[in-house]
Design a protein around this motif. Structure first.
Motif, mmCIF file in Angstrom:
data_model
loop_
_atom_site.group_PDB
_atom_site.id
_atom_site.type_symbol
_atom_site.label_atom_id
_atom_site.label_comp_id
_atom_site.label_asym_id
_atom_site.label_seq_id
_atom_site.Cartn_x
_atom_site.Cartn_y
_atom_site.Cartn_z
ATOM 1 N N GLU A 249 -52.149 87.347 69.071
ATOM 2 C CA GLU A 249 -53.562 87.012 69.199
ATOM 3 C C GLU A 249 -53.868 86.893 70.676
ATOM 4 O O GLU A 249 -52.987 86.941 71.513
ATOM 5 N N SER B 89 -56.481 84.816 73.803
ATOM 6 C CA SER B 89 -57.223 83.580 74.069
ATOM 7 C C SER B 89 -58.207 83.843 75.193
ATOM 8 O O SER B 89 -58.134 84.834 75.905
ATOM 9 N N SER B 90 -59.117 82.908 75.369
ATOM 10 C CA SER B 90 -60.117 83.086 76.422
ATOM 11 C C SER B 90 -60.039 81.987 77.473
ATOM 12 O O SER B 90 -60.973 81.789 78.225
ATOM 13 N N SER B 91 -58.915 81.274 77.549
ATOM 14 C CA SER B 91 -58.826 80.217 78.562
ATOM 15 C C SER B 91 -58.543 80.846 79.915
ATOM 16 O O SER B 91 -57.800 81.802 80.043
ATOM 17 N N ALA C 184 -62.729 82.484 82.775
ATOM 18 C CA ALA C 184 -61.872 83.302 81.936
ATOM 19 C C ALA C 184 -62.364 84.742 81.916
ATOM 20 O O ALA C 184 -63.554 84.998 81.983
ATOM 21 N N SER D 171 -63.011 77.823 80.358
ATOM 22 C CA SER D 171 -63.454 79.084 79.779
ATOM 23 C C SER D 171 -64.460 79.777 80.687
ATOM 24 O O SER D 171 -64.753 80.938 80.513
ATOM 25 N N GLU E 97 -63.051 87.802 76.435
ATOM 26 C CA GLU E 97 -62.113 87.583 75.338
ATOM 27 C C GLU E 97 -61.504 88.906 74.889
ATOM 28 O O GLU E 97 -62.201 89.899 74.749
ATOM 29 N N HIS E 98 -60.214 88.873 74.710
ATOM 30 C CA HIS E 98 -59.537 90.033 74.153
ATOM 31 C C HIS E 98 -58.166 89.590 73.652
ATOM 32 O O HIS E 98 -57.668 88.534 74.005
#
Length: 123
Positions: free
Chosen positions: A51, A53-55, A64, A61, A67-68
């Motif tokens: 998976e 994350s976007s941190s 960041a 965030s 998201e991917h």
């Protein structure tokens, strides 16, 4: 978490092919005896997923990247090695093991020869 269709299909295929018919071959009848080939069969399967994350760098965030994420992976294999045969007659049934001593002897002779050649070349 649900498995992707490809992983589920692979697991089902391996499970369905792991029957006793993979270990014992088709009987061969000749004269007054029946011979049933016997093999050692080993299956292996592995898989993974992932998976994103976007941190960001500081855990925020705000800094960041977009998201991917992605994931996947899987593999499997089977190894079959003949180990002998069942010989069935009216008098008795016996297991005849495949003899690997000739292959082992060949490997030892090859190893000694290569070692000798390498030794003579370095002198």
């Amino acid at each position: 978490m649900e498995l992707p269709d490809a992983v589920t299909t692979a697991v089902e295929t391996i499970r369905d092919s792991a029957g006793v018919e993979r270990v014992y071959g088709e009987p061969i009848e000749r004269d007054d005896r029946t011979v049933v080939p016997v093999a050692r069969v080993a299956y292996g399967f592995g898989g993974g997923f992932g998976e994103g994350s976007s941190s960001g760098v500081n855990g925020d965030s705000e800094d960041a990247p977009a998201e991917h994420g992605s994931g996947g992976g899987g593999g499997g294999g089977v190894v079959a090695k003949p180990i002998g045969a069942l010989e069935i007659t009216d008098e008795n049934t016996r297991f005849v093991r495949v003899d690997d001593r000739q292959r082992l002897l060949g490997a030892v002779v090859l190893g000694v020869t290569v070692g000798w050649l390498l030794g003579t070349m370095s002198d």
